[in-house]
Design a protein around this motif. Structure first.
Motif, mmCIF file in Angstrom:
data_model
loop_
_atom_site.group_PDB
_atom_site.id
_atom_site.type_symbol
_atom_site.label_atom_id
_atom_site.label_comp_id
_atom_site.label_asym_id
_atom_site.label_seq_id
_atom_site.Cartn_x
_atom_site.Cartn_y
_atom_site.Cartn_z
ATOM 1 N N VAL A 28 0.862 -1.173 0.000
ATOM 2 C CA VAL A 28 0.000 0.000 0.000
ATOM 3 C C VAL A 28 0.903 1.229 0.000
ATOM 4 C CG1 VAL A 28 -1.797 1.284 1.212
ATOM 5 C CG2 VAL A 28 -1.792 -1.232 1.284
ATOM 6 N N PRO A 29 0.913 2.016 -1.080
ATOM 7 C CA PRO A 29 1.744 3.214 -1.107
ATOM 8 C C PRO A 29 1.444 4.146 0.055
ATOM 9 C CG PRO A 29 0.977 2.704 -3.305
ATOM 10 C CD PRO A 29 0.244 1.774 -2.373
ATOM 11 N N HIS A 60 -1.546 5.842 -4.957
ATOM 12 C CA HIS A 60 -1.140 6.550 -3.743
ATOM 13 C C HIS A 60 -2.333 7.069 -2.945
ATOM 14 C CE1 HIS A 60 2.639 6.503 -5.979
ATOM 15 N NE2 HIS A 60 3.214 6.594 -4.807
ATOM 16 N N TRP A 61 -3.489 7.176 -3.571
ATOM 17 C CA TRP A 61 -4.682 7.557 -2.821
ATOM 18 C C TRP A 61 -5.866 6.619 -3.085
ATOM 19 C CZ3 TRP A 61 -2.001 11.221 -5.849
ATOM 20 C CH2 TRP A 61 -2.470 11.413 -7.152
ATOM 21 N N ARG A 62 -5.636 5.535 -3.780
ATOM 22 C CA ARG A 62 -6.706 4.547 -3.945
ATOM 23 C C ARG A 62 -6.955 3.852 -2.607
ATOM 24 N NH1 ARG A 62 -5.615 0.290 -8.444
ATOM 25 N NH2 ARG A 62 -5.109 2.265 -9.480
ATOM 26 N N GLN A 63 -8.203 3.538 -2.323
ATOM 27 C CA GLN A 63 -8.552 2.906 -1.060
ATOM 28 C C GLN A 63 -7.847 1.551 -0.915
ATOM 29 O OE1 GLN A 63 -10.610 4.182 -3.358
ATOM 30 N NE2 GLN A 63 -12.420 5.140 -2.443
ATOM 31 N N VAL A 64 -7.487 1.223 0.315
ATOM 32 C CA VAL A 64 -6.757 -0.021 0.573
ATOM 33 C C VAL A 64 -7.591 -1.232 0.168
ATOM 34 C CG1 VAL A 64 -5.656 -1.465 2.339
ATOM 35 C CG2 VAL A 64 -5.398 1.027 2.417
ATOM 36 N N TYR A 65 -8.911 -1.176 0.417
ATOM 37 C CA TYR A 65 -9.730 -2.341 0.075
ATOM 38 C C TYR A 65 -9.758 -2.592 -1.424
ATOM 39 C CZ TYR A 65 -13.722 0.606 -1.376
ATOM 40 O OH TYR A 65 -14.540 1.500 -2.025
#
Length: 410
Positions: free
Chosen positions: A166-167, A317-322
Motif C-alpha cells: 500500500v503506497p 497513492h490515494w486509492r482505497q486499501v480495500y
C-alpha cells in the motif's frame, strides 16, 4: 509413474517445457542452472529468462501435493533448506531458502501482540461477512477480481510470502525486504545482505516484483488455480494507515515536492479545475519557481469530483486499501499498521522466520502523523470533509480506525 508435460509460450515466443512426475514421497524436479550476467546489478525479468526460477519448482510441488520448503523446514524443526533429491551425482544441491541458522529468541511473542493480530483479522472478517457496511467489490469472489487489480500482491516463493503493498504505508522498505528475500536483484552476482543497500531507483521497478497480475503471462490458464494454492499455503500480509493521514502524506510527497510526473498527470488538472489557472506552467520547475502548486483543498476537491474516476481510476497513492488488497477475498494472516510499525514489523519477521536474514529499517523521522489532521483540514469545508470520510469509510472501518468526529462536525 504419471508424466505431465506443460508447455507455454511467453511474450517473446520462446517455448518452455516443465516436466512434472508423480512418485511416492516428496521430491523436487530439477531445474536447469541459470546463467548470470556480468553486470553489477542483475534483475530477474518477467519473460521467463531468469526471473524467480524457483517458482517452477514450487509449482511442481503444489501440483504433486507436497509442501513448500518453508513449511517443510518448520515441520522438520530444522533451519536448512530442502535439497535436490533427484540423486544425480556430481550436481550441486538446490537451495530454496538460504542456509542460515534461525535466530534463537529467549522470550516468546507476547500474548498482547498475538491478540492484537487476532482482533484485527476478526474485525475484517466480521465486516466482510456480517456487516451492513457496503462498498465496491465486497461480495465478489476472488475469481471476479480483474487481473489488473492484482498487481499489488507481491509473491516470494522462496519463503512462502505474499505481500500486498500500500503506497504511503512503509511500502518502500517492505519492497526492499521482498527484493532481498526473493533475491530478484543481485550485486556482483550475490544477493543483497542489507535492504538499505538496494539502490533507490530499483525499489519500485515492477520487473523486480513477481505479482499476481503477471501469472497469466507466465502460466496461462493455470494462473488462477496457482494463485489460490499460494493464497492457501503462503503467509499473507499487508500494512495499513489512518486513511486521512495517508492522504496528507500522499499530498506532501507528490505535490509539495517537485515531481514532474505527478505535476503533469494530476496537478495541472487540479490547477485548471479548482485553482483558476487556465494555462498552468508546463513544467513543475517553472510552476514551483512561480509559487504555483495545487493546495490540499484542490487535492480534496479532485478526489471528490465525480469526473475524476470517469477519466481514470484513482492513482495507487490515494486509492482505497480495500481496492488495492481485497481484504474480503484474501484472508490475510497478518495485518500491520504504520502507527505500530516497529512492533508489528518485528512480530511479522519472527512469524515469517526471516528475522535471521533481515531487519526492518529504522522508521522515518519526517512521517506524517494524525496530530496534524486538524491543521491540514482547517481550510476544508465540513461538507467536503464528510464526503471525503464517506469515500474512505470502508478503510476506516475494516482496519479499525476511529471515525474522526472532530473533523466532521462543526
Amino acid at each position: 509413474m504419471i508424466l505431465l508435460i506443460i508447455i507455454y509460450w511467453d511474450d517473446v515466443g520462446a517455448t518452455h517445457f516443465y516436466l512434472h512426475t508423480t512418485v511416492s514421497g516428496p521430491h523436487l524436479s530439477h531445474l536447469p542452472a541459470q546463467s548470470h550476467s556480468a553486470s553489477k546489478h542483475k534483475a530477474y525479468d518477467d519473460k521467463g529468462n531468469s526471473f524467480l526460477s524457483d517458482i517452477d519448482a514450487f509449482i511442481n510441488q503444489f501440483l504433486e501435493g507436497t509442501v513448500e520448503p518453508s513449511q517443510q523446514a518448520k515441520e522438520d524443526g530444522a533451519p536448512e533448506a530442502l535439497h535436490n533429491q533427484s540423486g544425480e551425482a556430481g550436481k550441486p544441491e538446490e537451495k530454496f531458502v538460504p542456509r542460515r541458522e534461525w535466530k534463537i529468541h529467549l522470550t516468546p511473542i507476547s500474548a498482547e501482540l498475538r491478540q492484537r493480530q487476532e482482533d484485527r483479522k476478526q474485525l475484517i472478517h466480521d465486516l466482510c461477512t456480517n456487516s451492513t457496511l457496503d462498498f465496491l467489490g465486497k461480495n465478489r469472489t476472488f475469481d471476479d477480481i480483474p487481473n489488473k487489480d492484482l498487481d499489488h500482491l507481491i509473491v516470494d516463493d522462496r519463503h512462502g510470502i505474499i505481500y500486498c503493498y500500500v503506497p504511503k504505508v512503509a511500502c518502500t522498505n517492505w519492497k526492499r525486504i521482498m527484493i532481498m528475500l526473493s533475491e530478484s536483484l543481485l550485486v556482483d552476482g550475490a544477493p543483497y545482505q542489507d535492504p538499505l543497500d538496494i539502490p533507490q531507483e530499483h525499489i519500485h521497478n515492477s520487473s523486480l516484483h513477481f505479482t499476481f497480475n503477471k501469472f497469466w503471462k507466465r502460466y496461462g490458464k493455470f494462473s488462477r488455480h496457482l494463485m489460490k494454492i499460494k493464497l492457501k499455503k503462503y503467509t499473507k500480509f499487508l500494512f495499513v494507515r489512518d486513511p486521512f493521514v495517508r492522504l496528507i502524506s500522499a499530498y506532501r510527497n507528490k505535490f509539495e515536492q517537485e515531481n514532474e510526473e505527478f505535476y503533469k498527470r494530476f496537478a495541472v488538472i487540479m490547477l485548471r479545475r479548482y485553482g483558476n489557472y487556465s494555462d498552468p506552467p508546463a513544467s513543475v520547475v517553472d510552476a514551483f519557481a512561480a509559487g504555483i502548486r495545487p493546495s490540499f483543498s484542490h487535492f480534496v476537491q479532485y478526489l471528490l469530483d465525480s469526473q475524476t474516476e470517469k477519466e481514470m481510476p484513482f492513482n495507487e497513492h490515494w486509492r482505497q486499501v480495500y481496492r488495492l488488497c481485497h481484504p474480503c477475498q484474501v484472508n490475510y494472516d497478518f495485518v500491520g499498521k504504520l502507527e505500530t510499525l516497529d512492533e508489528d514489523a518485528e512480530h511479522l519477521l519472527r512469524i515469517l522466520r526471516v528475522d535471521n536474514i533481515v531487519q526492518f529499517p529504522a522508521s522515518s523521522r519526517n512521517r506524517t502523523v494524525s496530530s496534524w489532521e486538524q491543521d491540514w483540514f482547517a481550510k476544508i469545508p465540513y461538507e467536503l470533509r464528510r464526503k471525503l470520510y464517506k469515500l474512505y469509510e470502508a478503510d476506516f472501518k475494516l482496519f479499525g480506525y476511529s471515525k474522526p468526529e472532530k473533523l466532521l462536525h462543526e
